[in-house]
Write a protein that holds these residues in place. Structure first.
Motif, PDB file in Angstrom:
ATOM      1  N   LEU A   1       0.831  -1.205   0.000  1.00 40.73           N
ATOM      2  CA  LEU A   1       0.000   0.000   0.000  1.00 40.73           C
ATOM      3  C   LEU A   1       0.866   1.256   0.000  1.00 40.73           C
TER       4      LEU A   1
ATOM      5  N   PRO B   1      -5.544   2.942   2.548  1.00 38.78           N
ATOM      6  CA  PRO B   1      -6.165   1.630   2.753  1.00 38.78           C
ATOM      7  C   PRO B   1      -7.690   1.655   2.721  1.00 38.78           C
TER       8      PRO B   1
ATOM      9  N   LEU C   1      -9.527   0.431  -0.424  1.00 43.88           N
ATOM     10  CA  LEU C   1      -9.518  -0.965  -0.856  1.00 43.88           C
ATOM     11  C   LEU C   1     -10.939  -1.520  -0.945  1.00 43.88           C
TER      12      LEU C   1
ATOM     13  N   HIS D   1      -9.688  -1.320  -6.446  1.00 46.65           N
ATOM     14  CA  HIS D   1      -8.419  -1.708  -5.836  1.00 46.65           C
ATOM     15  C   HIS D   1      -8.607  -3.000  -5.043  1.00 46.65           C
TER      16      HIS D   1
ATOM     17  N   LEU E   1      -6.330  -5.937  -2.872  1.00 51.19           N
ATOM     18  CA  LEU E   1      -5.055  -6.343  -2.279  1.00 51.19           C
ATOM     19  C   LEU E   1      -5.015  -7.868  -2.199  1.00 51.19           C
TER      20      LEU E   1
ATOM     21  N   LEU F   1      -0.851  -5.043  -4.869  1.00 50.32           N
ATOM     22  CA  LEU F   1      -2.076  -4.249  -5.006  1.00 50.32           C
ATOM     23  C   LEU F   1      -2.445  -4.206  -6.483  1.00 50.32           C
TER      24      LEU F   1
END
Length: 358
Positions: free
Chosen positions: A78, A85, A88, A158, A160, A189
């Motif tokens: 990140l 964050p 996300l 996005h 992760l 990511l």
């Protein structure tokens, strides 16, 4: 304009504790029948290094766990992408054993490791969905494939994807195969990019074989019949697994390349699961032969297994992150380069991704 899935950031974590082959010289290795191996441990370790390439591996310190490593790698990814964050949409955590603490040596997957990482990152957004993906060693690759589906469908911007494992706590100290496994974490990511160009994740292919292959990697008691019966450890049929991988992985990679409209000569790097150096070399040779080629470009397939061992789902994202951040001598990736990610593992599962650097 089309929505493409690109890797916008990456990070990894490797434990500080280095375990070298000579650290196994005092081990009492046994075969499946419980009989002590006739060869001394020093000779066993030398043979393993000759076959797998492994000289040393990393073991996690007792105060940390798999979810901690996942968090460290995720935070670095990140930061690398300079993304808040809270933005996300998904956190996908690939692993196979959950948190196995040094004290209890039992799988702990409640709550999900992805939820634990979301908590450690301090994410308040309830629309950030966190879930785990147990898929054998190909788990991180499969997580990337799922991320691509979410992004291209417009469901996410996005995602992760984490791959982490603490295998040092699920290996049998009396099984020579224990020397293969290690600990570590990698995270990437994946973000949406509107582009008309041929960029990002171009294609993928996954295969699962279960008729006769499910027992190639499995859990079973220690080779030592005197070991407590309430413990089971990761085991493998090494020869059969080798034969399966060398026979099957090249075809999956070729199919992914065909779907992407990419020829093998266009591929700059093949980042394959770091399971066994000789096996990976045999897979690459077989892949080239499928195209009627025998000359393999130098540096095409970087290897990290010599120093980090096989940390399952973490091997490929660690390898990718080290190359991207110029931590591997003579290895680099630039815009426009085509990369193949490929893995094989328990299930048995095989998957491959064709990716063009943005």
């Amino acid at each position: 304009m089309q929505i493409k899935t690109i890797i916008s950031g990456s990070g990894h974590y490797l434990p500080e504790n280095i375990v070298k082959n000579e650290d196994f010289f005092q081990h009492a290795f046994m075969d499946e029948s419980g009989k002590k191996l006739e060869k001394p441990a020093q000779e066993v370790a030398a043979k393993l290094e000759e076959i797998t390439g492994i000289r040393e591996r990393r073991y996690l310190s007792p105060g940390l766990n798999t979810s901690d490593m996942g968090y460290f790698a995720a935070a670095r990814a990140l930061q690398d992408a300079q993304l808040d964050p809270e933005k996300l949409d998904y956190i996908i955590f690939a692993h196979n054993f959950g948190d196995v603490s040094a004290r209890y040596l039992q799988s702990d997957m409640v709550p999900a490791l992805a939820a634990r990482v979301k908590h450690k990152l301090g994410i308040k957004n309830p629309n950030c969905i966190a879930y785990d993906l147990p898929f054998g060693c190909p788990g991180w690759v499969q997580g990337v494939i799922q991320a691509d589906y979410y992004i291209r469908s417009g469901d996410a911007e996005h995602v992760l994807v984490i791959g982490a494992e603490t295998l040092s706590r699920v290996i049998d100290p009396h099984d020579r195969d224990a020397m293969i496994f290690s600990d570590g974490a990698g995270a990437t990511l994946h973000s949406a990019l509107k582009s008309e160009g041929d960029v990002g994740l171009l294609s993928h292919k996954t295969r699962t074989d279960t008729v006769t292959e499910t027992a190639l990697l499995y859990m079973a008691p220690s080779h030592n019949p005197s070991y407590p019966e309430n413990r089971i450890f990761v085991k493998m049929n090494g020869r059969k697994l080798y034969e399966y991988a060398v026979t099957t992985v090249p075809g999956v990679v070729k199919e992914a390349l065909y779907k992407a409209g990419i020829t093998l000569s266009e591929v700059k790097k093949v980042l394959i699961h770091q399971a066994n150096e000789k096996m990976d070399e045999a897979i690459l040779k077989r892949l080239f032969r499928l195209y009627g080629l025998r000359e393999i470009p130098e540096g095409l397939m970087p290897m990290s297994i010599q120093y980090f061992g096989n940390n399952s789902v973490a091997t490929i994202p660690i390898l990718y992150d080290r190359i991207i951040h110029q931590q591997m001598e003579g290895q680099e990736l630039s815009s426009g380069d085509v990369v193949v990610f490929a893995s094989v593992g328990a299930g048995m599962h095989i998957n491959a991704i064709v990716y063009r650097m943005p």
